[in-house]
Design a protein around this motif. Sequence first.
Motif, short mmCIF file in Angstrom:
data_model
loop_
_atom_site.label_atom_id
_atom_site.label_comp_id
_atom_site.label_asym_id
_atom_site.label_seq_id
_atom_site.Cartn_x
_atom_site.Cartn_y
_atom_site.Cartn_z
N HIS A 109 0.82 -1.21 0.00
CA HIS A 109 0.00 0.00 0.00
C HIS A 109 0.86 1.26 0.00
CE1 HIS A 109 -3.17 2.84 0.87
NE2 HIS A 109 -4.01 1.87 0.56
N PRO A 110 0.59 2.18 -0.92
CA PRO A 110 1.41 3.40 -1.02
C PRO A 110 1.41 4.24 0.25
CG PRO A 110 -0.04 3.19 -2.93
CD PRO A 110 -0.42 2.11 -1.97
N ASP A 111 0.30 4.28 0.98
CA ASP A 111 0.27 5.06 2.22
C ASP A 111 1.26 4.51 3.24
OD1 ASP A 111 -1.67 6.66 1.13
OD2 ASP A 111 -3.34 5.70 2.20
N ARG A 112 1.39 3.20 3.29
CA ARG A 112 2.34 2.57 4.21
C ARG A 112 3.78 2.86 3.78
NH1 ARG A 112 4.88 -2.42 4.03
NH2 ARG A 112 5.54 -3.17 6.05
N LEU A 113 4.02 2.84 2.49
CA LEU A 113 5.36 3.03 1.97
C LEU A 113 5.78 4.50 1.91
CD1 LEU A 113 5.22 0.41 -0.92
CD2 LEU A 113 6.18 0.13 1.36
N SER A 114 4.83 5.41 1.92
CA SER A 114 5.15 6.83 1.78
C SER A 114 5.99 7.36 2.94
CB SER A 114 3.88 7.66 1.62
OG SER A 114 3.11 7.60 2.80
N ASN A 115 5.93 6.72 4.09
CA ASN A 115 6.71 7.16 5.26
C ASN A 115 8.16 6.69 5.23
OD1 ASN A 115 4.39 8.35 6.32
ND2 ASN A 115 3.78 6.46 7.33
N LEU A 116 8.55 5.95 4.21
CA LEU A 116 9.89 5.38 4.16
C LEU A 116 10.88 6.22 3.36
CD1 LEU A 116 8.95 1.62 3.61
CD2 LEU A 116 9.49 2.77 5.76
N ASP A 117 10.48 7.39 2.91
CA ASP A 117 11.34 8.26 2.11
C ASP A 117 11.88 7.55 0.87
OD1 ASP A 117 11.01 10.49 3.70
OD2 ASP A 117 12.71 9.99 4.99
N LEU A 118 11.01 6.84 0.19
CA LEU A 118 11.39 6.15 -1.04
C LEU A 118 11.39 7.14 -2.20
CD1 LEU A 118 9.25 2.93 -0.64
CD2 LEU A 118 11.71 3.14 -0.27
N PRO A 120 10.39 8.81 -5.72
CA PRO A 120 9.06 8.92 -6.33
C PRO A 120 8.70 7.78 -7.28
CG PRO A 120 10.17 11.04 -6.38
CD PRO A 120 11.17 10.04 -5.88
N HIS A 121 9.69 7.27 -8.04
CA HIS A 121 9.36 6.19 -8.99
C HIS A 121 8.92 4.91 -8.27
CE1 HIS A 121 13.58 5.11 -8.19
NE2 HIS A 121 13.27 3.90 -8.63
N LEU A 122 9.44 4.67 -7.07
CA LEU A 122 9.00 3.49 -6.31
C LEU A 122 7.60 3.69 -5.74
CD1 LEU A 122 12.28 2.39 -4.49
CD2 LEU A 122 11.21 1.39 -6.51
N LEU A 123 7.31 4.89 -5.29
CA LEU A 123 5.96 5.18 -4.80
C LEU A 123 4.95 5.08 -5.94
CD1 LEU A 123 6.67 8.11 -2.34
CD2 LEU A 123 6.15 5.73 -1.78
N HIS A 124 5.34 5.52 -7.12
CA HIS A 124 4.47 5.41 -8.30
C HIS A 124 4.21 3.93 -8.61
CE1 HIS A 124 2.62 6.51 -12.08
NE2 HIS A 124 3.42 5.66 -12.71
N PHE A 125 5.27 3.12 -8.55
CA PHE A 125 5.12 1.68 -8.77
C PHE A 125 4.16 1.08 -7.75
CE2 PHE A 125 6.29 -2.67 -7.71
CZ PHE A 125 6.12 -3.30 -8.93
N ALA A 126 4.32 1.44 -6.47
CA ALA A 126 3.44 0.92 -5.41
C ALA A 126 2.00 1.32 -5.66
CB ALA A 126 3.92 1.40 -4.05
N ASN A 127 1.79 2.54 -6.11
CA ASN A 127 0.44 3.01 -6.39
C ASN A 127 -0.17 2.21 -7.55
OD1 ASN A 127 -1.72 4.75 -5.89
ND2 ASN A 127 -1.12 6.08 -7.58
#
Length: 153
Positions: A109-118, A120-127
């Motif tokens: 889940h992107p909300d869970r991963l957003s706190n990890l300072d990843l 942007p391309h990884l957050l986009h992939f998670a989304n």
Amino acid sequence: MIDDRITPKVKQETEIRLRDGSKLLANLFVQPQSRISDLLNDEREFLPVELVDGRTTVLRKAAIMQVTPMEQQTPVYQGSDPYEILGMPAGVDQGQLRERYLVMMKDAHPDRLSNLDLPPHLLHFANDYSARLNEAYTAICREKGWEMSSSRQ
């Protein structure tokens, strides 16, 4: 009183080769966002490990020759079959499907991963991946005529 400074550690499955030639399959516990090499290079002389049978033992770091992390991720299916996306057979029951969907969403889940300072391309992939899981879950529920239950209970 609970010590707020203690953070839960992440279990990492490994194969440990000792200097005497023997091998152990064991879990090492590392801080979140740390590496096994950080654990092996800290100031401690001994390292607690959990063997595959659940027993805990302590190894002297000097006795360790090599530590190999075990592969924990399976490749992501790239096709469009909703059953394959969720890794479930066509005969799955509603409870099994829901449980699998929730486990996969929790991990990605992107909300869970957003706190990890990843990046942007990884957050986009998670989304994108979460959307793909949602679409697969919805497609199977509609196909089977199941009411989709809310993920919050």
